[in-house]
Write a protein that holds these residues in place. Structure first.
Motif, PDB file in Angstrom:
ATOM      1  N   PRO A  42       0.829  -1.208   0.000  1.00  0.00           N
ATOM      2  CA  PRO A  42       0.000   0.000   0.000  1.00  0.00           C
ATOM      3  C   PRO A  42       0.861   1.254   0.000  1.00  0.00           C
ATOM      4  CG  PRO A  42       0.134  -0.915   2.203  1.00  0.00           C
ATOM      5  CD  PRO A  42       0.848  -1.884   1.312  1.00  0.00           C
ATOM      6  N   PRO A  43       0.280   2.369  -0.382  1.00  0.00           N
ATOM      7  CA  PRO A  43       1.019   3.644  -0.287  1.00  0.00           C
ATOM      8  C   PRO A  43       1.368   3.950   1.171  1.00  0.00           C
ATOM      9  CG  PRO A  43      -0.954   3.876  -1.648  1.00  0.00           C
ATOM     10  CD  PRO A  43      -1.052   2.555  -0.967  1.00  0.00           C
ATOM     11  N   LEU A  90       3.840   8.806  -5.232  1.00  0.00           N
ATOM     12  CA  LEU A  90       2.517   9.378  -5.469  1.00  0.00           C
ATOM     13  C   LEU A  90       2.387  10.723  -4.779  1.00  0.00           C
ATOM     14  CD1 LEU A  90       0.435   6.173  -4.725  1.00  0.00           C
ATOM     15  CD2 LEU A  90       0.755   7.202  -6.966  1.00  0.00           C
ATOM     16  N   GLU A 103     -11.379  14.589   1.217  1.00  0.00           N
ATOM     17  CA  GLU A 103     -10.804  13.388   0.607  1.00  0.00           C
ATOM     18  C   GLU A 103      -9.539  13.773  -0.134  1.00  0.00           C
ATOM     19  OE1 GLU A 103     -14.427  13.259  -1.994  1.00  0.00           O
ATOM     20  OE2 GLU A 103     -12.962  12.609  -3.477  1.00  0.00           O
ATOM     21  N   ALA A 104      -8.736  12.797  -0.404  1.00  0.00           N
ATOM     22  CA  ALA A 104      -7.489  13.023  -1.120  1.00  0.00           C
ATOM     23  C   ALA A 104      -7.635  12.638  -2.581  1.00  0.00           C
ATOM     24  CB  ALA A 104      -6.366  12.213  -0.487  1.00  0.00           C
ATOM     25  N   PHE A 106      -5.371  11.744  -5.920  1.00  0.00           N
ATOM     26  CA  PHE A 106      -4.025  11.255  -6.200  1.00  0.00           C
ATOM     27  C   PHE A 106      -3.628  11.472  -7.654  1.00  0.00           C
ATOM     28  CE2 PHE A 106      -2.543   8.975  -2.458  1.00  0.00           C
ATOM     29  CZ  PHE A 106      -3.699   8.921  -1.692  1.00  0.00           C
ATOM     30  N   GLY A 107      -2.340  11.726  -7.852  1.00  0.00           N
ATOM     31  CA  GLY A 107      -1.783  11.732  -9.196  1.00  0.00           C
ATOM     32  C   GLY A 107      -1.455  10.319  -9.631  1.00  0.00           C
ATOM     33  N   GLN A 108      -1.001  10.202 -10.891  1.00  0.00           N
ATOM     34  CA  GLN A 108      -0.692   8.876 -11.436  1.00  0.00           C
ATOM     35  C   GLN A 108       0.650   8.344 -10.952  1.00  0.00           C
ATOM     36  OE1 GLN A 108      -1.473   9.158 -15.822  1.00  0.00           O
ATOM     37  NE2 GLN A 108      -2.920   7.544 -15.289  1.00  0.00           N
ATOM     38  N   GLY A 109       1.442   9.223 -10.388  1.00  0.00           N
ATOM     39  CA  GLY A 109       2.698   8.758  -9.821  1.00  0.00           C
ATOM     40  C   GLY A 109       3.877   8.880 -10.755  1.00  0.00           C
TER      41      GLY A 109
ATOM     42  N   TYR B  36     -10.406   3.058  -1.819  1.00  0.00           N
ATOM     43  CA  TYR B  36      -9.803   3.499  -3.068  1.00  0.00           C
ATOM     44  C   TYR B  36      -9.584   2.287  -3.978  1.00  0.00           C
ATOM     45  CZ  TYR B  36      -8.645   8.230  -1.434  1.00  0.00           C
ATOM     46  OH  TYR B  36      -8.704   9.535  -0.991  1.00  0.00           O
ATOM     47  N   GLN B  38      -7.317   0.989  -7.467  1.00  0.00           N
ATOM     48  CA  GLN B  38      -6.192   1.256  -8.359  1.00  0.00           C
ATOM     49  C   GLN B  38      -6.267   0.267  -9.509  1.00  0.00           C
ATOM     50  OE1 GLN B  38      -2.271   0.944  -6.486  1.00  0.00           O
ATOM     51  NE2 GLN B  38      -1.585   2.742  -7.605  1.00  0.00           N
ATOM     52  N   GLN B  42      -3.158   2.803 -13.561  1.00  0.00           N
ATOM     53  CA  GLN B  42      -3.875   4.056 -13.334  1.00  0.00           C
ATOM     54  C   GLN B  42      -3.677   4.555 -11.909  1.00  0.00           C
ATOM     55  OE1 GLN B  42      -7.890   4.404 -14.720  1.00  0.00           O
ATOM     56  NE2 GLN B  42      -7.586   2.943 -16.395  1.00  0.00           N
ATOM     57  N   HIS B  43      -4.142   5.781 -11.681  1.00  0.00           N
ATOM     58  CA  HIS B  43      -3.960   6.358 -10.362  1.00  0.00           C
ATOM     59  C   HIS B  43      -5.035   5.873  -9.394  1.00  0.00           C
ATOM     60  CE1 HIS B  43      -6.853   9.004 -12.345  1.00  0.00           C
ATOM     61  NE2 HIS B  43      -7.267   9.364 -11.144  1.00  0.00           N
ATOM     62  N   LEU B  44      -4.778   6.069  -8.124  1.00  0.00           N
ATOM     63  CA  LEU B  44      -5.753   5.733  -7.099  1.00  0.00           C
ATOM     64  C   LEU B  44      -6.998   6.599  -7.266  1.00  0.00           C
ATOM     65  CD1 LEU B  44      -3.444   5.510  -3.994  1.00  0.00           C
ATOM     66  CD2 LEU B  44      -5.035   3.718  -4.686  1.00  0.00           C
ATOM     67  N   LEU B  46     -11.012   7.342  -5.748  1.00  0.00           N
ATOM     68  CA  LEU B  46     -11.902   7.145  -4.618  1.00  0.00           C
ATOM     69  C   LEU B  46     -13.176   6.439  -5.072  1.00  0.00           C
ATOM     70  CD1 LEU B  46     -12.363   7.832  -1.598  1.00  0.00           C
ATOM     71  CD2 LEU B  46     -13.621   9.839  -2.397  1.00  0.00           C
ATOM     72  N   PHE B  90      -8.028  -0.667  -1.920  1.00  0.00           N
ATOM     73  CA  PHE B  90      -7.410  -0.266  -0.657  1.00  0.00           C
ATOM     74  C   PHE B  90      -8.451   0.386   0.247  1.00  0.00           C
ATOM     75  CE2 PHE B  90      -2.979  -0.985  -1.533  1.00  0.00           C
ATOM     76  CZ  PHE B  90      -2.832  -0.798  -2.892  1.00  0.00           C
TER      77      PHE B  90
END
Lengths: 115, 114
Positions: A42-43, A90, A103-104, A106-109, B36, B38, B42-44, B46, B90
């Protein structure tokens, strides 16, 4: 615009190199985050910036140096990394770090490989 | 310290099967809960979130989750999965006193076979 944009998407660097990862958001969010994600894990939180000030450093080695030049940008400066630092990095942002219901995003990383 | 447990690490289902992914957290105070997803490459994203109110929350793509406070659980469900649901899921938690540290569970890798 609900995007968090990260550049570059892929980065290969040597252990003596200096490089930077960039993250940008235009949602007016005042909290920005760096996470590290190893394969099949996990992140994990690295840093949190709240109103452009570093508020959380999760005991990250000094070879990772974050910077938040303004409310839209977040950088992660890399120097003298080790192969075990290879991971997906990320970036995320959220509206207000003090809000009770947010909420957060996220970018693609950036997929980083240290050789 | 907060922690999040996802007991199913790998789940394999056929299309149209029902899905339930478990999530338990350890934190004594008020919490905000998230799922979340994934997708490969691709990105995470919600799927859904719980802050307060109705413990049964509905998210995108037909997903829902139920918050059971007494069991410290926030299980994810979908009545009928599709091949496109193949992804890693997740569960995540942050204290209800402010969004700072989002703590993720270990993830569940779902494979849906056509």
């Amino acid at each position: 615009d609900t995007e968090v944009t990260q550049t570059p998407k892929h980065l290969v660097m040597g252990m003596t190199n200096k490089k930077s990862l960039k993250c940008e958001q235009h949602m007016g969010h005042r909290a920005m985050y760096w996470y590290k994600q190893k394969a099949k894990k996990p992140p994990e939180l690295m840093f949190v910036y709240s109103y452009e000030k570093l508020s959380i450093n999760e005991s990250v080695p000094s070879r990772f140096s974050p910077e938040c030049p303004n409310s839209s940008l977040l950088n992660l400066h890399l120097h003298a990394l080790q192969p075990e630092d290879s991971a997906l990095y990320l970036c995320a942002s959220s509206q207000d770090p003090t809000a009770l219901d947010t909420e957060a995003f996220f970018g693609q990383g950036t997929r980083l490989t240290v050789v | 310290a907060q922690s999040v447990s996802q007991h199913n690490h790998h789940v394999i289902l056929s299309e149209a099967a029902s899905l339930e992914l478990g999530c338990n957290y350890s934190y004594g105070g008020t919490v905000n809960l998230f799922w979340y997803v994934q997708y490969p490459g691709q990105h995470l994203q919600l799927l859904l979130k719980y802050f307060s109110g109705d413990p049964l929350v509905k998210g995108i793509k037909g997903f829902e989750a139920e918050f059971i406070k007494s069991k410290f659980s926030f299980n994810l469900r979908k009545p009928s999965v599709q091949w496109s649901d193949t992804a890693e899921y997740f569960c995540a938690v942050t204290p209800g006193t402010g969004f700072q540290k989002l703590v993720f569970g270990t993830g569940t890798r779902l494979l849906v076979s056509p």
